[in-house]
Design an enzyme around this catalytic site. Structure first.
Site, PDB file in Angstrom:
ATOM      1  N   GLU A  11      -0.636   5.306  14.096  1.00 11.96           N
ATOM      2  CA  GLU A  11      -0.211   6.443  13.282  1.00 11.96           C
ATOM      3  C   GLU A  11      -0.510   7.764  13.987  1.00 11.96           C
ATOM      4  O   GLU A  11       0.318   8.689  13.967  1.00 11.96           O
ATOM      5  CB  GLU A  11      -0.877   6.431  11.913  1.00 11.96           C
TER       6      GLU A  11
ATOM      7  N   CYS B 151       0.804  -1.224   0.000  1.00  5.87           N
ATOM      8  CA  CYS B 151       0.000   0.000   0.000  1.00  5.87           C
ATOM      9  C   CYS B 151       0.835   1.272   0.000  1.00  5.87           C
ATOM     10  O   CYS B 151       0.290   2.377  -0.027  1.00  5.87           O
ATOM     11  CB  CYS B 151      -0.945  -0.010   1.198  1.00  5.87           C
TER      12      CYS B 151
ATOM     13  N   HIS C 212      -9.741   2.446   0.630  1.00  6.00           N
ATOM     14  CA  HIS C 212      -8.302   2.203   0.558  1.00  6.00           C
ATOM     15  C   HIS C 212      -7.951   1.694  -0.840  1.00  6.00           C
ATOM     16  O   HIS C 212      -8.310   0.570  -1.211  1.00  6.00           O
ATOM     17  CB  HIS C 212      -7.909   1.181   1.630  1.00  6.00           C
TER      18      HIS C 212
ATOM     19  N   LYS D 179      -9.381   8.634   3.222  1.00  7.47           N
ATOM     20  CA  LYS D 179      -9.920   7.304   2.918  1.00  7.47           C
ATOM     21  C   LYS D 179     -11.381   7.152   3.342  1.00  7.47           C
ATOM     22  O   LYS D 179     -12.041   6.200   2.933  1.00  7.47           O
ATOM     23  CB  LYS D 179      -9.056   6.222   3.568  1.00  7.47           C
TER      24      LYS D 179
ATOM     25  N   HIS E 188      -2.138   8.123   6.499  1.00  9.37           N
ATOM     26  CA  HIS E 188      -2.405   6.845   5.837  1.00  9.37           C
ATOM     27  C   HIS E 188      -3.680   6.211   6.381  1.00  9.37           C
ATOM     28  O   HIS E 188      -4.327   5.438   5.663  1.00  9.37           O
ATOM     29  CB  HIS E 188      -1.229   5.892   6.040  1.00  9.37           C
TER      30      HIS E 188
ATOM     31  N   PHE F 105       1.908  -3.467   3.895  1.00  8.31           N
ATOM     32  CA  PHE F 105       2.191  -4.786   4.453  1.00  8.31           C
ATOM     33  C   PHE F 105       3.676  -5.117   4.259  1.00  8.31           C
ATOM     34  O   PHE F 105       4.290  -4.719   3.271  1.00  8.31           O
ATOM     35  CB  PHE F 105       1.345  -5.856   3.769  1.00  8.31           C
TER      36      PHE F 105
END
Length: 450
Positions: free
Chosen positions: A349, A191, A377, A372, A338, A437
């Site tokens: 985050e 991502c 996403h 988002k 993010h 990831f």
């Protein structure tokens, strides 16, 4: 014996000759760091096709998420009973899907997927071609002579989870369409792919490899295999991934930083930037949206899908981006987070951002949001699309909102909280975070045009 001794002495003398300092090469020429600016933007997102449409709907608080239907699973080769059974097995039944059609702001499949030139390409390639054309036209960069084409590169337009085709095909098709001669690249960092693509492209310009770069990310993963794969894989990793609580309320399903978040909404789209060396852009009178001032990367070295609770990976990426930029943390006006709407990731985050910006965050002078909530996403395209949002925030002087933020996570306090509505404000510097990831992290720092 004498022959072998003579041969040994000869080889020894050759060895000494080649290792002699007097015959070593001079140092490579010093490379002056070149400044990189953004001169063109292109987007295909669940909010619509095109930068202007997407941005307007984002600021207006629109949401591009809808309920999934059996037809969205792309199971044309299966009978109706199998398709319905597969659909029923999916625990998440919402998605952020690019609107298709012939109306303004819709992705025209007849042009990009079914025309003579494009009928054999995959959807993610079509998204890349569409957004690249918009970005290049926006930059007014359609080189016709060979030398200019040889100084324009394609960098990393790649999907995250499309197992049936090569990941470099989007970059290849764009390069072929416009005749860009320099080698094109494609790589996947989950991502964070879109952000890494833009950052790597900027460094190529800084290093002198190219004057103009076309960079970004593209994704088309709304199908039975992708959705089921995320459900199964993340269950095995004991991490909540796709949202399941809001199947009947799709527009409320993606809620970054909200206490009632329960997972992300899978989405698709593409975001492309034209990056250019500053003097090259000035010489041709190009419009300049922003300057790329910093690019930070890090690895969590912790877990395949979960960040470490101390948020150290995110902090390192942001620190490195700021360290390159010459900009103080207190001079950053906006952060596009993010935050994907997962219980663990959003909180980590948020903690990392507070740690990074300290009093600047808690005083309320730092604007923070995750877009988002509106787009879902976009996986491999997320970093590029959200970097464009950061650039547009600078360009328009508006920080976009976080949709569905009704009950902010308790980690927020005092003046430190995400925006739930757009805010008009001067934005001279904006940071965009992307985490993937495998524990891969990227932060991009943009500033107002020089």
């Amino acid at each position: 014996m004498n022959h072998h001794r003579r041969l040994f002495r000869h080889r020894f003398q050759i060895s000494r000759c080649f290792s002699s300092p007097s015959l070593s090469f001079d140092p490579p020429p010093a490379i002056l760091q070149r400044r990189v600016v953004v001169t063109g933007l292109g987007m295909v997102t669940p909010l619509g096709c095109g930068v202007e449409t997407t941005w307007r709907r984002l600021i207006d608080g629109r949401c591009g998420i809808r309920a999934l239907t059996p037809g969205d699973l792309k199971m044309e080769g299966f009978d109706k009973e199998t398709t319905l059974h597969t659909f029923e097995q999916l625990v998440s039944k919402v998605a952020a899907i690019v609107p298709s059609g012939t109306d303004e702001g819709e992705f025209n499949e007849e042009i990009w997927l079914r025309s003579k030139d494009h009928r054999s390409i995959a959807r993610f390639i079509a998204y890349a071609l569409c957004s690249s054309e918009e970005a290049l036209r926006d930059a007014n960069w359609m080189p016709s002579d060979l030398e200019k084409k040889e100084r324009t590169r394609l960098r990393r337009l790649s999907p995250f989870f499309i197992p049936r085709i090569l990941i470099n095909m989007a970059a290849g098709h764009v390069s072929m369409k416009y005749g860009f001669k320099v080698p094109n690249h494609a790589a996947v960092t989950a991502c964070a792919t879109g952000a890494h693509s833009i950052g790597d492209a900027a460094r190529m310009i800084q290093f002198g490899d190219s004057d103009v770069m076309v960079a970004g990310g593209t994704e088309s993963s709304i199908d039975a295999l992708s959705i089921a794969g995320f459900c199964i894989t993340l269950c095995l990793c004991r991490s909540r991934a796709l949202t399941t609580k809001y199947n009947s309320l799709p527009k409320e399903s993606s809620r970054p930083f909200d206490c009632d978040r329960d997972g992300f909404v899978i989405g698709e789209g593409s975001g492309i930037m034209v990056l250019e060396e500053l003097e090259h852009a000035r010489d041709r009178g190009a419009k300049i949206y922003a300057e790329v001032r910093g690019y930070g990367m890090s690895g969590d070295a912790h877990h395949i899908t979960q960040p470490h609770t101390d948020g150290r990976g995110a902090i390192l990426a942001m620190t490195r981006a700021l360290g390159q930029s010459g900009i103080h943390p207190n001079q950053v006006d906006y952060v596009n987070a993010h935050a994907t709407s997962t219980p663990l990731g959003d909180a980590i985050e948020a903690s990392a951002i507070e740690s990074m910006f300290s009093d600047h965050a808690t005083s309320g002078t730092l604007a923070l949001s995750s877009t988002k909530g509106a787009t879902g996403h976009l996986l491999g395209a997320a970093g590029a699309v959200e970097a464009i949002f950061a650039v547009l925030a600078i360009h328009h002087g508006i920080a976009p909102p976080t949709l569905n933020l009704e009950n902010p996570d308790p980690i927020f306090h005092d003046g430190f909280k995400p925006l739930s509505a757009p805010m008009k404000m001067p934005i001279r510097a904006a940071l965009s975070n992307s985490f993937g990831f495998g524990g891969t992290n990227a932060s991009l720092l943009f500033a107002c045009p020089p």
